[in-house]
Write a protein that holds these residues in place. Structure first.
Motif, PDB file in Angstrom:
ATOM      1  N   GLU A 183      23.489  -0.124  -5.238  1.00  0.00           N
ATOM      2  CA  GLU A 183      23.579  -1.320  -6.078  1.00  0.00           C
ATOM      3  C   GLU A 183      22.389  -1.433  -7.036  1.00  0.00           C
ATOM      4  OE1 GLU A 183      25.698  -4.685  -3.460  1.00  0.00           O
ATOM      5  OE2 GLU A 183      23.781  -4.014  -2.619  1.00  0.00           O
ATOM      6  N   CYS A 184      21.453  -0.500  -6.928  1.00  0.00           N
ATOM      7  CA  CYS A 184      20.207  -0.604  -7.680  1.00  0.00           C
ATOM      8  C   CYS A 184      20.015   0.556  -8.653  1.00  0.00           C
ATOM      9  CB  CYS A 184      19.034  -0.638  -6.712  1.00  0.00           C
ATOM     10  SG  CYS A 184      19.111  -2.062  -5.605  1.00  0.00           S
ATOM     11  N   LEU A 185      19.281   0.258  -9.695  1.00  0.00           N
ATOM     12  CA  LEU A 185      18.958   1.240 -10.724  1.00  0.00           C
ATOM     13  C   LEU A 185      17.447   1.262 -10.911  1.00  0.00           C
ATOM     14  CD1 LEU A 185      19.750   3.122 -13.109  1.00  0.00           C
ATOM     15  CD2 LEU A 185      19.971   1.054 -14.501  1.00  0.00           C
ATOM     16  N   PHE A 186      16.865   2.447 -10.786  1.00  0.00           N
ATOM     17  CA  PHE A 186      15.424   2.622 -10.974  1.00  0.00           C
ATOM     18  C   PHE A 186      15.197   3.398 -12.254  1.00  0.00           C
ATOM     19  CE2 PHE A 186      11.392   4.899 -10.203  1.00  0.00           C
ATOM     20  CZ  PHE A 186      10.567   3.797 -10.040  1.00  0.00           C
ATOM     21  N   ILE A 187      14.349   2.861 -13.124  1.00  0.00           N
ATOM     22  CA  ILE A 187      14.062   3.465 -14.427  1.00  0.00           C
ATOM     23  C   ILE A 187      12.579   3.797 -14.491  1.00  0.00           C
ATOM     24  CG2 ILE A 187      14.117   3.098 -16.927  1.00  0.00           C
ATOM     25  CD1 ILE A 187      16.209   0.775 -16.173  1.00  0.00           C
ATOM     26  N   ASP A 188      12.282   5.019 -14.932  1.00  0.00           N
ATOM     27  CA  ASP A 188      10.887   5.430 -15.066  1.00  0.00           C
ATOM     28  C   ASP A 188      10.793   6.467 -16.173  1.00  0.00           C
ATOM     29  OD1 ASP A 188       8.339   5.062 -12.934  1.00  0.00           O
ATOM     30  OD2 ASP A 188       8.160   6.762 -14.305  1.00  0.00           O
ATOM     31  N   ASP A 189       9.605   6.632 -16.717  1.00  0.00           N
ATOM     32  CA  ASP A 189       9.419   7.615 -17.789  1.00  0.00           C
ATOM     33  C   ASP A 189       8.897   8.957 -17.279  1.00  0.00           C
ATOM     34  OD1 ASP A 189       6.865   6.709 -17.160  1.00  0.00           O
ATOM     35  OD2 ASP A 189       6.197   6.641 -19.239  1.00  0.00           O
ATOM     36  N   LYS A 190       8.807   9.094 -15.945  1.00  0.00           N
ATOM     37  CA  LYS A 190       8.368  10.358 -15.351  1.00  0.00           C
ATOM     38  C   LYS A 190       9.397  10.801 -14.309  1.00  0.00           C
ATOM     39  CE  LYS A 190       3.419   9.746 -15.992  1.00  0.00           C
ATOM     40  NZ  LYS A 190       3.396   8.534 -16.779  1.00  0.00           N
ATOM     41  N   GLU A 191       9.894  12.006 -14.485  1.00  0.00           N
ATOM     42  CA  GLU A 191      10.900  12.559 -13.567  1.00  0.00           C
ATOM     43  C   GLU A 191      10.413  12.527 -12.122  1.00  0.00           C
ATOM     44  OE1 GLU A 191      14.379  14.059 -12.229  1.00  0.00           O
ATOM     45  OE2 GLU A 191      14.056  13.667 -14.350  1.00  0.00           O
ATOM     46  N   LYS A 192       9.143  12.846 -11.899  1.00  0.00           N
ATOM     47  CA  LYS A 192       8.620  12.904 -10.528  1.00  0.00           C
ATOM     48  C   LYS A 192       8.708  11.561  -9.819  1.00  0.00           C
ATOM     49  CE  LYS A 192       3.799  12.049 -11.756  1.00  0.00           C
ATOM     50  NZ  LYS A 192       2.446  12.544 -11.757  1.00  0.00           N
ATOM     51  N   HIS A 194       0.813  -1.223   0.000  1.00  0.00           N
ATOM     52  CA  HIS A 194       0.000   0.000   0.000  1.00  0.00           C
ATOM     53  C   HIS A 194       0.842   1.266   0.000  1.00  0.00           C
ATOM     54  CE1 HIS A 194      -3.591  -2.399   0.427  1.00  0.00           C
ATOM     55  NE2 HIS A 194      -3.036  -3.017   1.449  1.00  0.00           N
ATOM     56  N   LEU A 195       1.935   1.245  -0.765  1.00  0.00           N
ATOM     57  CA  LEU A 195       2.787   2.415  -0.945  1.00  0.00           C
ATOM     58  C   LEU A 195       2.972   2.637  -2.436  1.00  0.00           C
ATOM     59  CD1 LEU A 195       5.549   1.582   1.686  1.00  0.00           C
ATOM     60  CD2 LEU A 195       3.757   3.299   1.928  1.00  0.00           C
ATOM     61  N   CYS A 196       3.300   3.859  -2.820  1.00  0.00           N
ATOM     62  CA  CYS A 196       3.507   4.155  -4.235  1.00  0.00           C
ATOM     63  C   CYS A 196       4.907   4.722  -4.449  1.00  0.00           C
ATOM     64  CB  CYS A 196       2.441   5.131  -4.733  1.00  0.00           C
ATOM     65  SG  CYS A 196       2.519   6.755  -3.950  1.00  0.00           S
ATOM     66  N   LYS A 197       5.263   4.945  -5.724  1.00  0.00           N
ATOM     67  CA  LYS A 197       6.592   5.428  -6.073  1.00  0.00           C
ATOM     68  C   LYS A 197       6.896   6.815  -5.500  1.00  0.00           C
ATOM     69  CE  LYS A 197       5.695   4.155 -10.436  1.00  0.00           C
ATOM     70  NZ  LYS A 197       5.843   4.060 -11.900  1.00  0.00           N
ATOM     71  N   LYS A 198       5.885   7.549  -5.124  1.00  0.00           N
ATOM     72  CA  LYS A 198       6.090   8.884  -4.563  1.00  0.00           C
ATOM     73  C   LYS A 198       6.477   8.831  -3.081  1.00  0.00           C
ATOM     74  CE  LYS A 198       2.785  10.957  -7.706  1.00  0.00           C
ATOM     75  NZ  LYS A 198       1.494  11.591  -7.837  1.00  0.00           N
ATOM     76  N   ASP A 199       6.408   7.661  -2.500  1.00  0.00           N
ATOM     77  CA  ASP A 199       6.700   7.469  -1.077  1.00  0.00           C
ATOM     78  C   ASP A 199       8.020   6.720  -0.955  1.00  0.00           C
ATOM     79  OD1 ASP A 199       6.791   6.622   1.594  1.00  0.00           O
ATOM     80  OD2 ASP A 199       4.615   6.422   1.696  1.00  0.00           O
ATOM     81  N   GLU A 200       9.040   7.370  -0.392  1.00  0.00           N
ATOM     82  CA  GLU A 200      10.361   6.734  -0.343  1.00  0.00           C
ATOM     83  C   GLU A 200      10.372   5.453   0.479  1.00  0.00           C
ATOM     84  OE1 GLU A 200      13.466   8.623   2.649  1.00  0.00           O
ATOM     85  OE2 GLU A 200      12.488  10.165   1.465  1.00  0.00           O
ATOM     86  N   ARG A 201       9.368   5.242   1.307  1.00  0.00           N
ATOM     87  CA  ARG A 201       9.309   4.003   2.097  1.00  0.00           C
ATOM     88  C   ARG A 201       9.197   2.772   1.208  1.00  0.00           C
ATOM     89  NH1 ARG A 201       4.489   5.080   6.031  1.00  0.00           N
ATOM     90  NH2 ARG A 201       3.707   5.908   4.065  1.00  0.00           N
ATOM     91  N   ILE A 202       8.614   2.916   0.012  1.00  0.00           N
ATOM     92  CA  ILE A 202       8.513   1.772  -0.893  1.00  0.00           C
ATOM     93  C   ILE A 202       9.901   1.315  -1.326  1.00  0.00           C
ATOM     94  CG2 ILE A 202       8.199   3.070  -3.051  1.00  0.00           C
ATOM     95  CD1 ILE A 202       6.556  -0.279  -2.186  1.00  0.00           C
ATOM     96  N   LEU A 222      11.232   9.520 -10.063  1.00  0.00           N
ATOM     97  CA  LEU A 222      12.634   9.231  -9.781  1.00  0.00           C
ATOM     98  C   LEU A 222      13.123   9.907  -8.496  1.00  0.00           C
ATOM     99  CD1 LEU A 222      14.103   9.699 -13.364  1.00  0.00           C
ATOM    100  CD2 LEU A 222      13.340   7.583 -12.297  1.00  0.00           C
ATOM    101  N   ILE A 223      12.423  10.920  -8.062  1.00  0.00           N
ATOM    102  CA  ILE A 223      12.867  11.742  -6.929  1.00  0.00           C
ATOM    103  C   ILE A 223      13.111  10.918  -5.668  1.00  0.00           C
ATOM    104  CG2 ILE A 223      12.204  13.628  -5.368  1.00  0.00           C
ATOM    105  CD1 ILE A 223      10.709  14.834  -7.850  1.00  0.00           C
ATOM    106  N   GLN A 224      12.155  10.121  -5.269  1.00  0.00           N
ATOM    107  CA  GLN A 224      12.289   9.350  -4.025  1.00  0.00           C
ATOM    108  C   GLN A 224      13.371   8.282  -4.136  1.00  0.00           C
ATOM    109  OE1 GLN A 224      10.994  10.530  -1.400  1.00  0.00           O
ATOM    110  NE2 GLN A 224       9.717  11.980  -2.476  1.00  0.00           N
ATOM    111  N   ALA A 225      13.514   7.685  -5.311  1.00  0.00           N
ATOM    112  CA  ALA A 225      14.575   6.690  -5.503  1.00  0.00           C
ATOM    113  C   ALA A 225      15.945   7.341  -5.315  1.00  0.00           C
ATOM    114  CB  ALA A 225      14.464   6.059  -6.888  1.00  0.00           C
ATOM    115  N   ARG A 226      16.100   8.547  -5.845  1.00  0.00           N
ATOM    116  CA  ARG A 226      17.363   9.276  -5.669  1.00  0.00           C
ATOM    117  C   ARG A 226      17.600   9.623  -4.203  1.00  0.00           C
ATOM    118  NH1 ARG A 226      15.838  13.002 -10.400  1.00  0.00           N
ATOM    119  NH2 ARG A 226      16.588  11.795 -12.186  1.00  0.00           N
ATOM    120  N   LYS A 227      16.535  10.000  -3.500  1.00  0.00           N
ATOM    121  CA  LYS A 227      16.661  10.373  -2.082  1.00  0.00           C
ATOM    122  C   LYS A 227      17.202   9.229  -1.234  1.00  0.00           C
ATOM    123  CE  LYS A 227      13.338  14.092  -1.500  1.00  0.00           C
ATOM    124  NZ  LYS A 227      12.096  14.508  -0.823  1.00  0.00           N
ATOM    125  N   VAL A 228      16.851   7.991  -1.597  1.00  0.00           N
ATOM    126  CA  VAL A 228      17.358   6.853  -0.819  1.00  0.00           C
ATOM    127  C   VAL A 228      18.720   6.381  -1.332  1.00  0.00           C
ATOM    128  CG1 VAL A 228      15.073   6.076  -0.093  1.00  0.00           C
ATOM    129  CG2 VAL A 228      16.119   5.068  -2.120  1.00  0.00           C
TER     130      VAL A 228
END
Length: 67
Positions: A26-35, A4-12, A37-43
């Motif tokens: 060690e991980c790479l997150f790929i998405d077609d929307k800049e918004k 019950h979390l989404c990509k906008k929530d860094e807890r996911i 990517l923000i939380q993935a970068r934060k972690v």
């Protein structure tokens, strides 16, 4: 088991990293929307904004080399 979390929530990202037993760098997150990517970068994950295949093919080797 639903999270019950989404990509906008860094807890996911923290949840997934724990499940796969990997460090963020060690991980790479790929998405077609800049918004998304923000939380993935934060972690601390590497990210690629997918805009087209040619750009993706150029960016992927760079991100895989980067530490």
């Amino acid at each position: 088991n639903e999270v019950h979390l989404c990509k906008k929530d860094e807890r996911i990202f923290a949840y997934v990293l724990k499940k796969i037993k990997k460090k963020p760098e060690e991980c790479l997150f790929i998405d077609d929307k800049e918004k998304n990517l923000i939380q993935a970068r934060k972690v601390g994950m590497k990210t690629i904004l997918f805009t087209d295949l040619a750009t993706f093919k150029k960016e992927l080797p760079k991100k895989l080399k980067a530490n």
